[in-house]
Design a protein around this motif. Structure first.
Motif, PDB file in Angstrom:
ATOM      1  N   ILE A  55     -23.668 -44.835  55.095  1.00 14.98           N
ATOM      2  CA  ILE A  55     -22.841 -45.870  55.696  1.00 14.98           C
ATOM      3  C   ILE A  55     -22.771 -45.590  57.187  1.00 14.98           C
ATOM      4  CG2 ILE A  55     -20.487 -46.794  55.812  1.00 14.98           C
ATOM      5  CD1 ILE A  55     -20.292 -46.048  52.780  1.00 14.98           C
ATOM      6  N   CYS A  91     -19.676 -50.042  46.303  1.00 13.68           N
ATOM      7  CA  CYS A  91     -18.671 -50.140  47.365  1.00 13.68           C
ATOM      8  C   CYS A  91     -17.616 -51.183  46.985  1.00 13.68           C
ATOM      9  CB  CYS A  91     -19.327 -50.519  48.686  1.00 13.68           C
ATOM     10  SG  CYS A  91     -20.347 -49.224  49.428  1.00 13.68           S
ATOM     11  N   TYR A 138     -15.405 -49.752  44.166  1.00 11.06           N
ATOM     12  CA  TYR A 138     -14.521 -48.719  44.704  1.00 11.06           C
ATOM     13  C   TYR A 138     -13.349 -49.328  45.467  1.00 11.06           C
ATOM     14  CZ  TYR A 138     -13.083 -44.725  47.603  1.00 11.06           C
ATOM     15  OH  TYR A 138     -12.366 -43.753  48.249  1.00 11.06           O
ATOM     16  N   GLU A 149     -24.140 -51.455  47.354  1.00 10.98           N
ATOM     17  CA  GLU A 149     -23.209 -52.515  47.740  1.00 10.98           C
ATOM     18  C   GLU A 149     -22.244 -52.830  46.595  1.00 10.98           C
ATOM     19  OE1 GLU A 149     -21.445 -55.866  49.837  1.00 10.98           O
ATOM     20  OE2 GLU A 149     -22.223 -53.860  50.302  1.00 10.98           O
ATOM     21  N   LEU A 165     -24.982 -50.418  56.532  1.00 10.09           N
ATOM     22  CA  LEU A 165     -25.523 -49.540  55.491  1.00 10.09           C
ATOM     23  C   LEU A 165     -27.016 -49.384  55.671  1.00 10.09           C
ATOM     24  CD1 LEU A 165     -25.193 -48.144  52.613  1.00 10.09           C
ATOM     25  CD2 LEU A 165     -25.681 -50.418  51.655  1.00 10.09           C
ATOM     26  N   TRP A 208     -19.243 -55.288  51.503  1.00  9.47           N
ATOM     27  CA  TRP A 208     -18.400 -54.216  50.963  1.00  9.47           C
ATOM     28  C   TRP A 208     -18.752 -52.865  51.573  1.00  9.47           C
ATOM     29  CZ3 TRP A 208     -14.180 -55.632  48.390  1.00  9.47           C
ATOM     30  CH2 TRP A 208     -14.163 -56.924  47.864  1.00  9.47           C
ATOM     31  N   ALA A 209     -20.022 -52.599  51.799  1.00 11.79           N
ATOM     32  CA  ALA A 209     -20.392 -51.359  52.480  1.00 11.79           C
ATOM     33  C   ALA A 209     -19.879 -51.360  53.910  1.00 11.79           C
ATOM     34  CB  ALA A 209     -21.908 -51.176  52.466  1.00 11.79           C
ATOM     35  N   LEU A 214     -18.666 -43.301  50.442  1.00 11.46           N
ATOM     36  CA  LEU A 214     -18.558 -43.755  49.059  1.00 11.46           C
ATOM     37  C   LEU A 214     -18.638 -42.531  48.158  1.00 11.46           C
ATOM     38  CD1 LEU A 214     -18.533 -46.036  46.895  1.00 11.46           C
ATOM     39  CD2 LEU A 214     -21.046 -46.011  47.041  1.00 11.46           C
ATOM     40  N   LEU A 263     -16.238 -50.358  54.127  1.00  6.81           N
ATOM     41  CA  LEU A 263     -16.072 -48.904  54.200  1.00  6.81           C
ATOM     42  C   LEU A 263     -16.465 -48.389  55.577  1.00  6.81           C
ATOM     43  CD1 LEU A 263     -17.322 -47.499  50.760  1.00  6.81           C
ATOM     44  CD2 LEU A 263     -14.994 -47.543  51.657  1.00  6.81           C
TER      45      LEU A 263
END
Length: 208
Positions: free
Chosen positions: A149, A176, A179, A173, A155, A94-95, A105, A98
């Motif tokens: 990030i 992220c 979000y 994580e 990350l 997930w990071a 974030l 992004l």
């Protein structure tokens, strides 16, 4: 040399398997002007304390039977310029999502205060380079954040010790993920500065 720190690296390295694919993550813990780091290209359960490289803040390997992570420049850059006791670097899903979007974030949940008030995003640079280290350190310093990030990469999270750095990596994580999932249903509101300040104050007396 750094006996406890090398044991800590061995003990915490398996957490990387939950956070990053293959052998793409790394971590380190510092004592004075040296740090113990995961070896490069080795399964996270495939080395012992004697294998763990010990590296100076100038990037020289002074102990260990294996070569250190290829991200030594980023680790040395962070340790030289920021107040960090440990570092965790991952390509967590997930990071990294992004990261490929080139987005930071924002403070959409109070737990972001575990690492600061936002997690900035650094421009892309090739892994293992001084350029990447400079970009990451600059963004973390400007944002007063313990995490960053890495554009089109992953990350990095720091902490006072390896246990807190690993824990905060999981926190970032998860945020992220929250979000990005929330954005599928609308635009998440950001918490105001006064709300974050209240949480920061409460965290000072949290726990045992």
């Amino acid at each position: 040399m750094l006996a406890r720190e090398r044991v800590a690296v061995v003990d915490h390295a398996p957490s990387l398997a939950e956070l990053t694919p293959g052998r793409t993550g790394n971590l380190s813990v510092r004592k004075g002007d040296r740090f113990a780091a995961t070896p490069t290209g080795v399964p996270y359960d495939g080395f012992d304390p004697a294998d763990v490289p010990v590296v100076t803040l100038d990037g020289d390997v002074v102990a260990g039977d294996m070569k250190p992570t290829s991200e030594v420049p980023m680790h040395t850059g962070i340790y030289r310029r920021l107040d960090a006791g440990a570092i965790v670097h991952t390509h967590s899903t997930w990071a990294t999502t992004l990261a490929v979007l080139g987005e930071e974030l924002p403070p959409i949940h109070y737990m972001i205060t575990a690492v600061g008030r936002r997690v900035p995003v650094a421009d892309y640079a090739a892994y293992g380079t001084d350029e990447l280290a400079e970009l990451v350190v600059s963004e973390m310093a400007d944002a007063d954040s313990d995490a960053c990030i890495l554009g089109h990469h992953g990350l990095v999270v720091t902490g006072d010790d390896l246990a807190s750095a690993v824990e905060n990596t999981f926190v970032v994580e998860n945020l992220c993920r929250v979000y990005l999932q929330a954005r599928q249903h609308g635009e998440p509101d950001e918490l105001p500065a006064e709300a974050l300040a209240t949480v920061e104050e409460k965290f000072q007396s949290y726990g045992q």
